[in-house]
Design a protein around this motif. Sequence first.
Motif, PDB file in Angstrom:
ATOM      1  N   GLY A 130       0.822  -1.212   0.000  1.00  0.00           N
ATOM      2  CA  GLY A 130       0.000   0.000   0.000  1.00  0.00           C
ATOM      3  C   GLY A 130       0.847   1.249   0.000  1.00  0.00           C
ATOM      4  N   ALA A 131       1.969   1.223   0.724  1.00  0.00           N
ATOM      5  CA  ALA A 131       2.872   2.373   0.742  1.00  0.00           C
ATOM      6  C   ALA A 131       3.488   2.598  -0.627  1.00  0.00           C
ATOM      7  CB  ALA A 131       3.970   2.153   1.795  1.00  0.00           C
ATOM      8  N   VAL A 132       3.783   1.534  -1.346  1.00  0.00           N
ATOM      9  CA  VAL A 132       4.329   1.665  -2.705  1.00  0.00           C
ATOM     10  C   VAL A 132       3.315   2.333  -3.623  1.00  0.00           C
ATOM     11  CG1 VAL A 132       5.058   0.356  -4.741  1.00  0.00           C
ATOM     12  CG2 VAL A 132       5.954  -0.236  -2.498  1.00  0.00           C
TER      13      VAL A 132
ATOM     14  N   PRO B 298       3.599   6.689  -9.051  1.00  0.00           N
ATOM     15  CA  PRO B 298       4.022   5.488  -9.779  1.00  0.00           C
ATOM     16  C   PRO B 298       5.538   5.427  -9.952  1.00  0.00           C
ATOM     17  CG  PRO B 298       3.250   7.131 -11.323  1.00  0.00           C
ATOM     18  CD  PRO B 298       3.028   7.710  -9.956  1.00  0.00           C
ATOM     19  N   TYR B 299       6.013   4.283 -10.438  1.00  0.00           N
ATOM     20  CA  TYR B 299       7.431   4.048 -10.676  1.00  0.00           C
ATOM     21  C   TYR B 299       7.626   3.599 -12.132  1.00  0.00           C
ATOM     22  CZ  TYR B 299       7.913   4.236  -5.603  1.00  0.00           C
ATOM     23  OH  TYR B 299       7.895   4.637  -4.285  1.00  0.00           O
TER      24      TYR B 299
ATOM     25  N   ARG C 283       9.928  -5.634 -27.198  1.00  0.00           N
ATOM     26  CA  ARG C 283       8.903  -6.020 -26.225  1.00  0.00           C
ATOM     27  C   ARG C 283       8.112  -4.803 -25.735  1.00  0.00           C
ATOM     28  NH1 ARG C 283       9.518 -10.827 -23.393  1.00  0.00           N
ATOM     29  NH2 ARG C 283       9.187  -9.840 -21.370  1.00  0.00           N
ATOM     30  N   PHE C 284       8.059  -3.769 -26.591  1.00  0.00           N
ATOM     31  CA  PHE C 284       7.332  -2.554 -26.209  1.00  0.00           C
ATOM     32  C   PHE C 284       5.870  -2.846 -25.917  1.00  0.00           C
ATOM     33  CE2 PHE C 284       7.068  -2.928 -30.809  1.00  0.00           C
ATOM     34  CZ  PHE C 284       5.721  -2.749 -31.057  1.00  0.00           C
ATOM     35  N   TRP C 285       5.389  -3.969 -26.478  1.00  0.00           N
ATOM     36  CA  TRP C 285       3.992  -4.333 -26.268  1.00  0.00           C
ATOM     37  C   TRP C 285       3.777  -4.943 -24.887  1.00  0.00           C
ATOM     38  CZ3 TRP C 285       4.231  -9.382 -25.040  1.00  0.00           C
ATOM     39  CH2 TRP C 285       5.340 -10.099 -25.526  1.00  0.00           C
ATOM     40  N   HIS C 286       4.876  -5.331 -24.224  1.00  0.00           N
ATOM     41  CA  HIS C 286       4.764  -6.011 -22.941  1.00  0.00           C
ATOM     42  C   HIS C 286       4.319  -5.019 -21.879  1.00  0.00           C
ATOM     43  CE1 HIS C 286       5.945  -8.358 -19.376  1.00  0.00           C
ATOM     44  NE2 HIS C 286       5.868  -9.413 -20.157  1.00  0.00           N
ATOM     45  N   ARG C 287       3.223  -5.299 -21.261  1.00  0.00           N
ATOM     46  CA  ARG C 287       2.653  -4.385 -20.271  1.00  0.00           C
ATOM     47  C   ARG C 287       3.522  -4.363 -19.019  1.00  0.00           C
ATOM     48  NH1 ARG C 287      -3.497  -4.720 -17.782  1.00  0.00           N
ATOM     49  NH2 ARG C 287      -3.390  -2.816 -16.516  1.00  0.00           N
ATOM     50  N   PRO C 288       3.958  -3.169 -18.582  1.00  0.00           N
ATOM     51  CA  PRO C 288       4.774  -3.099 -17.362  1.00  0.00           C
ATOM     52  C   PRO C 288       4.024  -3.677 -16.177  1.00  0.00           C
ATOM     53  CG  PRO C 288       4.840  -1.015 -18.541  1.00  0.00           C
ATOM     54  CD  PRO C 288       3.778  -1.851 -19.201  1.00  0.00           C
ATOM     55  N   PRO C 289       4.678  -4.489 -15.358  1.00  0.00           N
ATOM     56  CA  PRO C 289       4.000  -5.095 -14.208  1.00  0.00           C
ATOM     57  C   PRO C 289       3.763  -4.069 -13.108  1.00  0.00           C
ATOM     58  CG  PRO C 289       6.330  -5.609 -14.166  1.00  0.00           C
ATOM     59  CD  PRO C 289       6.089  -4.859 -15.444  1.00  0.00           C
ATOM     60  N   ARG C 290       2.710  -4.284 -12.338  1.00  0.00           N
ATOM     61  CA  ARG C 290       2.487  -3.456 -11.164  1.00  0.00           C
ATOM     62  C   ARG C 290       3.586  -3.747 -10.154  1.00  0.00           C
ATOM     63  NH1 ARG C 290      -1.260  -4.889  -8.155  1.00  0.00           N
ATOM     64  NH2 ARG C 290      -1.828  -2.924  -7.176  1.00  0.00           N
TER      65      ARG C 290
ATOM     66  N   ALA D 187       3.667  -3.248  -7.009  1.00  0.00           N
ATOM     67  CA  ALA D 187       3.181  -3.875  -5.781  1.00  0.00           C
ATOM     68  C   ALA D 187       3.080  -5.393  -5.935  1.00  0.00           C
ATOM     69  CB  ALA D 187       1.819  -3.295  -5.400  1.00  0.00           C
ATOM     70  N   ASP D 188       2.870  -5.861  -7.183  1.00  0.00           N
ATOM     71  CA  ASP D 188       2.767  -7.310  -7.415  1.00  0.00           C
ATOM     72  C   ASP D 188       4.120  -8.000  -7.368  1.00  0.00           C
ATOM     73  OD1 ASP D 188       0.050  -7.026  -7.718  1.00  0.00           O
ATOM     74  OD2 ASP D 188       0.123  -6.886  -9.912  1.00  0.00           O
ATOM     75  N   GLN D 189       5.205  -7.232  -7.427  1.00  0.00           N
ATOM     76  CA  GLN D 189       6.537  -7.835  -7.382  1.00  0.00           C
ATOM     77  C   GLN D 189       7.018  -8.056  -5.943  1.00  0.00           C
ATOM     78  OE1 GLN D 189       8.041  -8.546 -10.511  1.00  0.00           O
ATOM     79  NE2 GLN D 189       5.963  -7.950 -11.065  1.00  0.00           N
ATOM     80  N   LEU D 190       6.333  -7.436  -4.986  1.00  0.00           N
ATOM     81  CA  LEU D 190       6.825  -7.496  -3.614  1.00  0.00           C
ATOM     82  C   LEU D 190       6.598  -8.853  -2.968  1.00  0.00           C
ATOM     83  CD1 LEU D 190       5.607  -4.051  -2.228  1.00  0.00           C
ATOM     84  CD2 LEU D 190       7.754  -4.598  -3.356  1.00  0.00           C
ATOM     85  N   VAL D 191       7.532  -9.233  -2.132  1.00  0.00           N
ATOM     86  CA  VAL D 191       7.406 -10.413  -1.296  1.00  0.00           C
ATOM     87  C   VAL D 191       7.210  -9.948   0.141  1.00  0.00           C
ATOM     88  CG1 VAL D 191       8.562 -12.475  -0.433  1.00  0.00           C
ATOM     89  CG2 VAL D 191       8.850 -11.790  -2.820  1.00  0.00           C
TER      90      VAL D 191
END
Length: 341
Positions: free
Chosen positions: A24-26, A31-32, A326-333, A335-339
């Motif tokens: 949530g803090a991220v 955005p990043y 890979r410009f078509w590749h949607r950047p990941p969120r 927050a979804d990368q966090l462990v």
Amino acid sequence: MAPRPVVTCLLPGLFGPVPAGASGAVQDTGPYPNLQRLIALGRHRPAHSAPSSEALIARVGGINEPTGGLLASMLAERPGSRDAIHYRASPAHLQPDRDRLLLFAGELVRPDAADRQGIAERFNALYGDDGLWLTPAGDEWLLTAETPPGPNLPALAEVTGRYLDTALPGGSEFRRWRQILNETQMMLFDHPTNTQRARRGGLAINGLWFWDGGAVAGPLSAAFDRLIGDNPLLEAIGGLSGIGHQPLTALEAGPPMPGMRDLVVADGSEKALLGGDIAGWLEALQWVERDLAPLLTTWVRRHDAEILLHTGNGRAYRIHRANRWRFWHRPPRLADQLVEQ
């Protein structure tokens, strides 16, 4: 055609493990886009989890020497015999929680030169006759032992944020370690260092954690052509392998040369998480977004560099110019990368 430069970039702790709710803090501070774009350009591949910068450096560099022995190689004068064992001695803050103690480390308890010298002098007065010496080394100390007090204790990254009684192994073989740790707490209780730190608004150094002991390391073979970062292990590895070491600010000097193999270590995220400092972790994340991610992307696109990005949480990213399609590749969120812990 000249071979492309390869930059292995280690960012331990960038994606955690973080306390629950940090995602949530991220979202609140994002955005990043630069970091997300860099990750989107990379091809993900599984990697072994590494709980610390030390473990990551050892894995990518093929180094099997204990870090205590590596850091001991930097000391011009070492107490003890040639057969002595040298342990990392990291500053810790022990925080009461009801009738138990939580252990924290990292940047919030980093000692200054006076702290390191004062604590070493009192420790050595207490233990010198027992064949134990504390020597200032970088931002911490080395504990030199003529006779090992017991098997190695767990690595610092494995015990921070935990209750001290659960971090300490049981068994009679660890009895001497438990005694030293308890006596060190009592020694530091009223140490003048902590009086001064309190006046400055700093956390008390009211404990030490001893870990990863080994004999003084010998020469190493070089896996890289250049080492960049502020982690003291890089300086030790550079000295033992005869390759150059530069601080993290050297990244601003320009891209790597063709065919060069660089190792870059940026461990600000890890240092913050060792102390449970979420604000410091977010600050490190913002540095990656603002300064590092755009720089690495430029090196890929303009200088044909290949970036191997490791965060220590079981994921690695291989980024090179061919991935620009890979410009078509949607950047990941992010927050979804966090462990989470």
